[in-house]
Enzyme design. Structure first.
Site, PDB file in Angstrom:
ATOM      1  N   GLN A   1     -21.614 -47.874  47.871  1.00 22.33           N
ATOM      2  CA  GLN A   1     -21.644 -47.764  46.414  1.00 22.33           C
ATOM      3  C   GLN A   1     -22.420 -48.928  45.802  1.00 22.33           C
ATOM      4  O   GLN A   1     -22.666 -48.933  44.599  1.00 22.33           O
ATOM      5  CB  GLN A   1     -20.215 -47.763  45.872  1.00 22.33           C
TER       6      GLN A   1
ATOM      7  N   ILE B   1     -25.467 -51.553  44.876  1.00 27.60           N
ATOM      8  CA  ILE B   1     -26.880 -51.403  44.517  1.00 27.60           C
ATOM      9  C   ILE B   1     -27.660 -52.675  44.831  1.00 27.60           C
ATOM     10  O   ILE B   1     -28.796 -52.824  44.402  1.00 27.60           O
ATOM     11  CB  ILE B   1     -27.041 -51.031  43.024  1.00 27.60           C
TER      12      ILE B   1
ATOM     13  N   HIS C   1     -25.347 -44.966  44.731  1.00 29.47           N
ATOM     14  CA  HIS C   1     -25.519 -45.354  43.324  1.00 29.47           C
ATOM     15  C   HIS C   1     -26.904 -45.917  43.045  1.00 29.47           C
ATOM     16  O   HIS C   1     -27.145 -46.473  41.973  1.00 29.47           O
ATOM     17  CB  HIS C   1     -24.440 -46.361  42.920  1.00 29.47           C
TER      18      HIS C   1
ATOM     19  N   THR D   1     -13.711 -51.639  49.383  1.00 29.80           N
ATOM     20  CA  THR D   1     -13.785 -50.778  48.199  1.00 29.80           C
ATOM     21  C   THR D   1     -12.378 -50.382  47.776  1.00 29.80           C
ATOM     22  O   THR D   1     -11.517 -50.122  48.617  1.00 29.80           O
ATOM     23  CB  THR D   1     -14.641 -49.527  48.426  1.00 29.80           C
TER      24      THR D   1
ATOM     25  N   ASN E   1      -9.492 -53.976  53.818  1.00 32.64           N
ATOM     26  CA  ASN E   1      -9.458 -54.515  52.471  1.00 32.64           C
ATOM     27  C   ASN E   1      -8.484 -55.682  52.394  1.00 32.64           C
ATOM     28  O   ASN E   1      -7.571 -55.802  53.222  1.00 32.64           O
ATOM     29  CB  ASN E   1      -9.028 -53.435  51.462  1.00 32.64           C
TER      30      ASN E   1
END
Length: 286
Positions: free
Chosen positions: A140, A142, A158, A250, A275
């Site tokens: 996700q 960029i 994305h 995430t 995570n």
């Protein structure tokens, strides 16, 4: 059932190995913040057998690299949050302000480097490819740090800070210029007291395709926009053949990416979450 259809079936949590009762306030806090310990021996066994591994990553992977996310408390650029700038409407109203924001982000990213998480993921892909096994990274982010680290099979759902798309002809192109255009040199300071540069549209980044000269925009998915259907098709294919899915850094709250791992898990494929804290999807994973 298509991977991207919402399932009405309840996803049942699976039992965890090694869970012990908390005997102190500190232990209770840890159990609330982090997932109970899992069976690492079982994970290693599953990992060793997997032929097609899908790794889904988010902002947490880039946190150690010092990448600002502009999310949550204090996540402002000047007096705006990303949700107020990263929209087609904001770009239509004030393309100069939006380009200042993205110019600042591009310049920041040019000084950032992959951290051990990016390197480990790239190394995993490199080693497993020598064994005839495949790894795909579905991110996700960029920031292109996965690419910098050496990841080859990368799906940036994305988009990228370092790609532009022409608002006239639609051409998408890589762009690593610094500054991206002369008028943005020295612009984009995030300080709340900074005045907008109010750059004329004709001085903002322009398409370099023959005879076009249309206004460029960042090739990123803005709030209110849908993901590129071609990218989604590639993601769907990868998730349908994967026999192990890793979720790394995430929070699993941004859709449609938040659906990917839970629906892989729903068809019986092992999913391992890496995570710092539990997420809304944690209890759906093995």
């Amino acid at each position: 059932m298509s991977l991207f259809q919402f399932t009405t079936r309840r996803l049942v949590s699976q039992a965890f190995c090694g869970l012990k009762s908390a005997s102190s306030k500190k232990q209770k806090f840890c159990l609330e913040m982090a997932r109970p310990s899992s069976n690492m021996a079982e994970f290693r066994e599953v990992f060793a057998k997997a032929k097609h591994i899908a790794i889904i990553t988010g902002a947490g992977v880039s946190a150690e690299s010092g990448v600002p996310t502009f999310r949550g408390a204090g996540g402002f650029w000047r007096k705006w949050q990303a949700q107020e700038l990263a929209t087609p409407e904001a770009f239509a109203r004030n393309p100069s302000r939006v380009w200042e924001f993205y110019h600042y982000r591009r310049e920041v990213m040019l000084s950032k480097h992959p951290n051990p998480a990016h390197v480990a993921i790239a190394e995993c892909e490199r080693r497993l490819s020598k064994q005839g096994r495949s790894v795909v990274v579905i991110t996700q982010n960029i920031d292109e740090l996965h690419r910098k680290a050496g990841t080859k099979h990368l799906l940036e759902i994305h988009g990228s800070l370092f790609k532009t798309r022409c608002t006239s002809c639609g051409n998408v192109a890589a762009n690593y210029k610094s500054p991206i255009c002369p008028a943005l040199a020295g612009k984009g300071a995030p300080d709340p007291e900074t005045e907008d540069a109010t750059i004329p549209v004709e001085d903002l980044p322009q398409c370099e395709e023959d005879g076009c000269k249309g206004l460029l925009r960042p090739h990123v998915v803005w709030f209110g926009e849908t993901l590129d259907p071609n990218i989604l098709t590639e993601v769907e294919k990868e998730l349908e053949i994967c026999d192990l899915c890793l979720v790394v850094g995430t929070s699993s709250v941004v859709y449609p990416a938040a659906m990917f791992a839970p629906q892989v898990s729903a068809r019986g494929v092992p999913v391992a979450e890496f995570n710092m804290e539990a997420t809304p999807a944690t209890n759906r994973f093995r």
